[in-house]
Scaffold this active site. Structure first.
Site, PDB file in Angstrom:
ATOM      1  N   HIS A 170      -3.739  -5.185   0.619  1.00  0.00           N
ATOM      2  CA  HIS A 170      -2.948  -5.686   2.033  1.00  0.00           C
ATOM      3  C   HIS A 170      -3.037  -7.311   2.063  1.00  0.00           C
ATOM      4  CE1 HIS A 170      -2.845  -1.861   3.847  1.00  0.00           C
ATOM      5  NE2 HIS A 170      -3.768  -1.464   3.152  1.00  0.00           N
ATOM      6  N   SER A 219       1.571  -5.740  37.682  1.00  0.00           N
ATOM      7  CA  SER A 219       0.112  -5.324  37.786  1.00  0.00           C
ATOM      8  C   SER A 219      -0.902  -6.414  37.899  1.00  0.00           C
ATOM      9  CB  SER A 219      -0.133  -4.380  36.744  1.00  0.00           C
ATOM     10  OG  SER A 219      -0.374  -5.322  35.502  1.00  0.00           O
ATOM     11  N   GLU A 224      -1.786  -9.143   4.383  1.00  0.00           N
ATOM     12  CA  GLU A 224      -1.715  -9.509   5.564  1.00  0.00           C
ATOM     13  C   GLU A 224      -3.034  -9.771   6.271  1.00  0.00           C
ATOM     14  OE1 GLU A 224      -1.598  -4.921   5.961  1.00  0.00           O
ATOM     15  OE2 GLU A 224      -0.992  -6.530   4.462  1.00  0.00           O
ATOM     16  N   CYS A 245       0.794  -0.963  -0.037  1.00  0.00           N
ATOM     17  CA  CYS A 245      -0.126  -0.038   0.067  1.00  0.00           C
ATOM     18  C   CYS A 245       0.829   1.270  -0.048  1.00  0.00           C
ATOM     19  CB  CYS A 245      -1.000  -0.039   1.333  1.00  0.00           C
ATOM     20  SG  CYS A 245      -2.413   1.222   0.897  1.00  0.00           S
ATOM     21  N   ASP A 250       0.860  -8.089  30.289  1.00  0.00           N
ATOM     22  CA  ASP A 250       1.714  -7.524  29.829  1.00  0.00           C
ATOM     23  C   ASP A 250       2.915  -7.897  31.006  1.00  0.00           C
ATOM     24  OD1 ASP A 250      -0.536  -6.315  29.003  1.00  0.00           O
ATOM     25  OD2 ASP A 250       0.820  -4.973  27.999  1.00  0.00           O
ATOM     26  N   SER A 251       2.802  -7.273  31.983  1.00  0.00           N
ATOM     27  CA  SER A 251       4.039  -7.378  33.144  1.00  0.00           C
ATOM     28  C   SER A 251       3.974  -8.826  33.708  1.00  0.00           C
ATOM     29  CB  SER A 251       3.510  -6.274  34.104  1.00  0.00           C
ATOM     30  OG  SER A 251       2.186  -6.864  34.643  1.00  0.00           O
ATOM     31  N   SER A 252       3.023  -9.599  33.702  1.00  0.00           N
ATOM     32  CA  SER A 252       3.058 -10.838  34.178  1.00  0.00           C
ATOM     33  C   SER A 252       3.967 -11.899  33.466  1.00  0.00           C
ATOM     34  CB  SER A 252       1.720 -11.758  34.133  1.00  0.00           C
ATOM     35  OG  SER A 252       1.007 -11.133  35.150  1.00  0.00           O
TER      36      SER A 252
END
Length: 341
Positions: free
Chosen positions: A170, A224, A172, A83, A228-230
């Site tokens: 596209h 938290s 994808e 694109c 993410d953090s785990s």
């Protein structure tokens, strides 16, 4: 993080850049996303097997449109432009891009012209997903036409000698029915990747890299209880064990008993786990607040303040760990992309 083979995706501000990365990894090839304003030297320092240019919301003919260090074109590395990436390739290499009277958006029938490695095992006519205002009107020298649609005469082009390929649609997205095969053709036929990458060997590589980087130093991680953090904390725990201190800020906004589940989940590792029960503090800050975005910012700000206070009690550490997953990157508007939280 070093991998045996890497494909680099250049992000021109399109939120599909993350989806391109997912598709490449689903093909068994490791990839990384870099913003378009990185110098060619940094892009090529990853020793990429290939480079993919993402789409983007801008027009290449606009003033201050996203540009690329043209050194990337001189490196002898295969390139696939998608694109906006196709339009940028055309303009930078001497072609012309213009805005036609009729724009394409949505399902479109694509017809390939002749044969080329990018479209091997692709139907002569296939459904693709279009989303563009501009289009290539004159191809650069050395390029040949490899595909068209009813409204876009130059829907795909290639300079096979330099292994430069570009498509206006596209590949994808799932709406391009044979898009995954096109990406596989680029990765394995054109870039000559071997594949074999998976999340399982990613874990092994990540743990090994963390151990090498951290050595015998200490790491502090804010936890938290979210994905993410785990995940970041679990990788660190697997890598460095009791050199890690996790500060779990329990803000009282998790599901019932979920705070206890987080603590139990990390009990399998020999690490330093500090739980801060801050429910009263967080709920007090949120009292009377109704607007969701304001709530999100209050929670984020207070989380940092609580973590800072607890970190001061711990004292000096050598590394601060942080983890963010792709969906959060997309929602937060990475690079030039809009915030959509």
């Amino acid at each position: 993080m070093k991998h045996q083979e890497t494909v680099i995706i250049i992000d021109f501000g399109g939120q599909y850049a993350q989806l391109i990365a997912r598709r490449v990894r689903e093909c068994g090839v490791y990839c990384e996303i870099l913003p378009y304003n990185k110098p060619a030297e940094e892009i090529l320092s990853h020793n990429p097997k290939g480079v993919i240019f993402s789409g983007g919301p801008a027009s290449v003919n606009m003033e201050n449109a996203p540009q690329l260090d043209e050194g990337v074109f001189k490196a002898g590395v295969p390139i696939l432009g998608i694109c906006y990436g196709m339009q940028l390739m055309a303009k930078d290499l001497g072609g012309t891009v213009a805005s036609p009277e009729k724009h394409e958006y949505g399902h479109t029938e694509f017809s390939r012209n002749g044969s080329c490695p990018l479209f091997e095992n692709i139907s002569e006519k296939t459904a693709v997903w279009m989303s563009h205002g501009d289009a290539v009107t004159d191809m650069p020298a050395g390029f040949g036409l490899i595909g068209h649609t009813e409204l876009t005469p130059t829907a795909a082009m290639a300079d096979e000698a330099r292994r430069f390929y570009a498509v206006q649609f596209h590949p994808e997205v799932v709406h391009t029915t044979e898009g995954t095969q096109m990406l596989k053709n680029f990765l394995f036929r054109i870039c000559e990747c071997e594949g074999g990458w998976s999340m399982e060997n990613y874990i092994d590589i990540a743990v090994a890299n963390i151990r090498q980087q951290v050595g015998d130093h200490n790491v502090l991680c804010a936890l938290s209880g979210g994905v993410d953090s785990s995940v970041a904390a679990a990788l660190l725990a697997e890598a460095v064990g009791n050199q890690l201190t996790c500060v779990f800020v329990d803000h009282g906004l998790l599901r019932l008993h979920e705070g206890d589940e987080v603590e139990a989940a990390f009990s399998k590792w020999n690490l330093h786990f500090r739980r801060v029960n801050a429910e009263t503090r967080f709920l007090g800050k949120l009292t009377g607040v109704e607007e969701p975005e304001q709530k999100r910012k209050i929670v984020g700000e207070e989380f940092i303040r609580v973590f800072e206070e607890e970190a001061k009690k711990i004292g000096a550490v050598d590394f601060l760990a942080q983890g963010t997953i792709y969906p959060d990157v997309i929602e937060s508007g990475t690079g030039e992309a809009a915030t959509i939280k």
